[in-house]
Design a protein around this motif. Structure first.
Motif, PDB file in Angstrom:
ATOM      1  N   LEU A  61      13.584 -14.456   6.994  1.00 13.48           N
ATOM      2  CA  LEU A  61      13.950 -13.266   7.749  1.00 13.48           C
ATOM      3  C   LEU A  61      12.924 -12.146   7.623  1.00 13.48           C
ATOM      4  N   ARG A  62      11.968 -12.281   6.733  1.00 15.08           N
ATOM      5  CA  ARG A  62      10.951 -11.242   6.597  1.00 15.08           C
ATOM      6  C   ARG A  62       9.861 -11.423   7.649  1.00 15.08           C
ATOM      7  N   ASN A  63       8.919 -10.472   7.633  1.00 13.82           N
ATOM      8  CA  ASN A  63       7.796 -10.532   8.564  1.00 13.82           C
ATOM      9  C   ASN A  63       6.935 -11.760   8.284  1.00 13.82           C
ATOM     10  N   LEU A  64       6.513 -12.450   9.348  1.00 14.35           N
ATOM     11  CA  LEU A  64       5.695 -13.655   9.214  1.00 14.35           C
ATOM     12  C   LEU A  64       4.539 -13.587  10.213  1.00 14.35           C
ATOM     13  N   ASN A  65       3.321 -13.869   9.731  1.00  8.05           N
ATOM     14  CA  ASN A  65       2.142 -13.840  10.590  1.00  8.05           C
ATOM     15  C   ASN A  65       1.985 -15.167  11.318  1.00  8.05           C
ATOM     16  N   LEU A  66       1.859 -15.104  12.627  1.00  7.06           N
ATOM     17  CA  LEU A  66       1.768 -16.304  13.445  1.00  7.06           C
ATOM     18  C   LEU A  66       0.329 -16.646  13.818  1.00  7.06           C
ATOM     19  N   PHE A  67      -0.386 -15.676  14.391  1.00  7.74           N
ATOM     20  CA  PHE A  67      -1.713 -15.937  14.966  1.00  7.74           C
ATOM     21  C   PHE A  67      -2.576 -14.712  14.735  1.00  7.74           C
ATOM     22  N   SER A  68      -3.839 -14.942  14.348  1.00 12.39           N
ATOM     23  CA  SER A  68      -4.751 -13.808  14.169  1.00 12.39           C
ATOM     24  C   SER A  68      -6.149 -14.159  14.660  1.00 12.39           C
ATOM     25  N   LEU A  69      -6.854 -13.110  15.064  1.00 12.57           N
ATOM     26  CA  LEU A  69      -8.226 -13.219  15.549  1.00 12.57           C
ATOM     27  C   LEU A  69      -9.027 -12.098  14.902  1.00 12.57           C
ATOM     28  N   GLY A  73     -17.407  -7.537  11.243  1.00 11.41           N
ATOM     29  CA  GLY A  73     -17.343  -6.096  11.114  1.00 11.41           C
ATOM     30  C   GLY A  73     -15.951  -5.517  11.257  1.00 11.41           C
ATOM     31  N   THR A  74     -14.999  -6.320  11.663  1.00 13.56           N
ATOM     32  CA  THR A  74     -13.625  -5.836  11.801  1.00 13.56           C
ATOM     33  C   THR A  74     -12.658  -6.866  11.224  1.00 13.56           C
ATOM     34  N   GLY A  75     -11.530  -6.388  10.772  1.00  8.69           N
ATOM     35  CA  GLY A  75     -10.463  -7.275  10.345  1.00  8.69           C
ATOM     36  C   GLY A  75      -9.293  -7.155  11.289  1.00  8.69           C
ATOM     37  N   ASN A  76      -8.631  -8.242  11.532  1.00  8.59           N
ATOM     38  CA  ASN A  76      -7.450  -8.234  12.402  1.00  8.59           C
ATOM     39  C   ASN A  76      -7.739  -7.568  13.745  1.00  8.59           C
ATOM     40  N   THR A  77      -8.766  -8.055  14.424  1.00  8.36           N
ATOM     41  CA  THR A  77      -9.020  -7.578  15.785  1.00  8.36           C
ATOM     42  C   THR A  77      -7.775  -7.745  16.633  1.00  8.36           C
ATOM     43  N   PHE A  78      -7.090  -8.840  16.401  1.00  7.58           N
ATOM     44  CA  PHE A  78      -5.797  -9.071  17.041  1.00  7.58           C
ATOM     45  C   PHE A  78      -4.968  -9.956  16.130  1.00  7.58           C
ATOM     46  N   TYR A  79      -3.699  -9.590  15.939  1.00  8.65           N
ATOM     47  CA  TYR A  79      -2.777 -10.525  15.301  1.00  8.65           C
ATOM     48  C   TYR A  79      -1.378 -10.316  15.856  1.00  8.65           C
ATOM     49  N   PHE A  80      -0.599 -11.386  15.752  1.00  9.46           N
ATOM     50  CA  PHE A  80       0.761 -11.407  16.273  1.00  9.46           C
ATOM     51  C   PHE A  80       1.674 -11.851  15.143  1.00  9.46           C
ATOM     52  N   ALA A  81       2.736 -11.043  14.862  1.00  6.98           N
ATOM     53  CA  ALA A  81       3.655 -11.337  13.767  1.00  6.98           C
ATOM     54  C   ALA A  81       5.092 -11.261  14.263  1.00  6.98           C
ATOM     55  N   ASP A  82       5.976 -11.967  13.568  1.00  9.82           N
ATOM     56  CA  ASP A  82       7.383 -12.028  13.941  1.00  9.82           C
ATOM     57  C   ASP A  82       8.241 -11.686  12.733  1.00  9.82           C
ATOM     58  N   SER A  83       9.334 -10.964  12.981  1.00 11.07           N
ATOM     59  CA  SER A  83      10.339 -10.739  11.950  1.00 11.07           C
ATOM     60  C   SER A  83      11.706 -10.948  12.586  1.00 11.07           C
ATOM     61  N   VAL A 148      -6.966 -17.953  13.399  1.00 13.67           N
ATOM     62  CA  VAL A 148      -6.177 -18.554  12.330  1.00 13.67           C
ATOM     63  C   VAL A 148      -4.709 -18.591  12.728  1.00 13.67           C
ATOM     64  N   LEU A 149      -4.041 -19.669  12.366  1.00 10.66           N
ATOM     65  CA  LEU A 149      -2.585 -19.761  12.467  1.00 10.66           C
ATOM     66  C   LEU A 149      -1.978 -19.562  11.089  1.00 10.66           C
ATOM     67  N   GLY A 150      -0.919 -18.765  11.017  1.00  7.71           N
ATOM     68  CA  GLY A 150      -0.153 -18.635   9.783  1.00  7.71           C
ATOM     69  C   GLY A 150      -0.579 -17.533   8.848  1.00  7.71           C
ATOM     70  N   GLN A 151      -1.623 -16.752   9.208  1.00  8.61           N
ATOM     71  CA  GLN A 151      -2.104 -15.688   8.329  1.00  8.61           C
ATOM     72  C   GLN A 151      -2.779 -14.591   9.146  1.00  8.61           C
ATOM     73  N   LYS A 152      -2.839 -13.399   8.563  1.00 12.25           N
ATOM     74  CA  LYS A 152      -3.707 -12.339   9.062  1.00 12.25           C
ATOM     75  C   LYS A 152      -5.092 -12.528   8.451  1.00 12.25           C
ATOM     76  N   GLN A 153      -6.063 -11.725   8.945  1.00 17.15           N
ATOM     77  CA  GLN A 153      -7.414 -11.750   8.393  1.00 17.15           C
ATOM     78  C   GLN A 153      -7.837 -10.308   8.117  1.00 17.15           C
TER      79      GLN A 153
END
Length: 295
Positions: A61-69, A73-83, A148-153
């Motif tokens: 039920l907590r926040n979960l990271n699905l997809f990240s790009l 020079g940058t971290g987490n240019t894009f990420y998608f998470a679900d809770s 990446v699937l399953g994590q942020k960067q």
């Protein structure tokens, strides 16, 4: 020819796999910060538009990271998470929250689209469009990316240590344009294939204890809420009476014939004048659980 083949094989590291993932899932079985799947995208120029779609199944039920790009020079240019109550779309320093209240224990199809011209971000869940947000208007995403699937960067090719995904992910696709509503429906029905990430020709690398497994197939699932498509309850072994008793082997009439004049053979459908499944299989070729645990 043999030399050419050998040179080509040397280009792809041995740890990478490329295959048609149709009818398969990535299973993330543990809450481990090191577990993720790295994807190799087909990007030849900076992105000013994109669409990402995937199916996922979770119970945390907590926040979960699905997809990240991420890009250099940058971290987490894009990420998608679900809770349990929201979905988060993060792009550079911008974040958009969507209140979706998605139930756990059910497969969900989610798509995120972005258009740099307007900055508009759209979220579709199971074919439903949520109110739009705006992020990174006028920006672009470099062609060199880490996906990446399953994590942020937290930075380029450096994985986060918070909120790893636990559950199953399948049918991941990404495009370098914004899908139309008609194309979104095709993606929901698994009839659309990405030109950046294509689940049916996926180049990936597994890190950690993630497994590649066949999709779960359930002809039916006994739950407290199993329904036939006509809206009537299916008791799965309990009495089906629609207001009249059915003894399954004992005389049942209460002054009336159970089938209103038709034979009751206690081996075929007892429908009180109507077939429970309207003459069709209960699942009409699809899963009866409407996304609960099966694809």
């Amino acid at each position: 020819m043999a030399l050419c083949v050998m040179m080509f094989l040397l280009v792809i590291p041995a740890s990478l796999a490329q295959e048609d993932m149709d009818d398969k899932v990535f299973l993330f079985p543990k809450d481990k910060h090191t577990d993720h799947v790295s994807l190799t995208p087909n990007i030849t120029k900076p992105l000013e538009k994109f669409s990402v779609c995937l199916y996922f199944f979770r119970d945390f039920l907590r926040n979960l990271n699905l997809f990240s790009l991420a890009s250099p020079g940058t971290g987490n240019t894009f990420y998608f998470a679900d809770s349990s109550s929201t979905n988060t779309v993060h792009m550079n320093q911008d974040s958009a929250l969507f209140r979706t209240n998605m139930e756990p224990y059910e497969w969900k199809h989610a798509c995120v689209t972005w258009n740099s011209d307007t900055g508009v971000v759209k979220l579709w869940v199971n074919g439903k469009l949520y109110p739009r947000r705006v992020c990174m208007k006028g920006s672009s995403i470099p062609a060199e990316t880490s996906m990446v699937l399953g994590q942020k960067q937290d930075s380029f090719e450096k994985k986060s240590t918070t909120y790893p995904f636990v559950g199953e992910i399948s049918d991941v696709h990404m495009w370098d344009y914004v899908l139309t509503p008609e194309e979104m429906l095709q993606a929901l029905n698994k009839n659309a294939h990405g030109n950046i990430i294509n689940w049916n020709s996926l180049l990936y690398e597994i890190k950690g204890d993630i497994l590649v497994l066949p999709k779960s197939r359930c002809p039916y699932q006994i739950t407290s809420k199993s329904y036939v498509d006509n809206g009537e309850d299916v008791d799965n072994g309990e009495d089906v009476d629609n207001g009249e008793d059915v003894d399954n082997g004992e005389d049942v009439d209460n002054g009336e014939d159970v089938d209103n004049g038709e034979d009751v053979d206690n081996g075929e459908d007892v429908d009180n004048g109507e077939d429970v499944d309207n003459g069709e299989d209960v699942d009409n070729g699809e899963d009866v659980d409407n996304g609960q645990g099966c694809l």
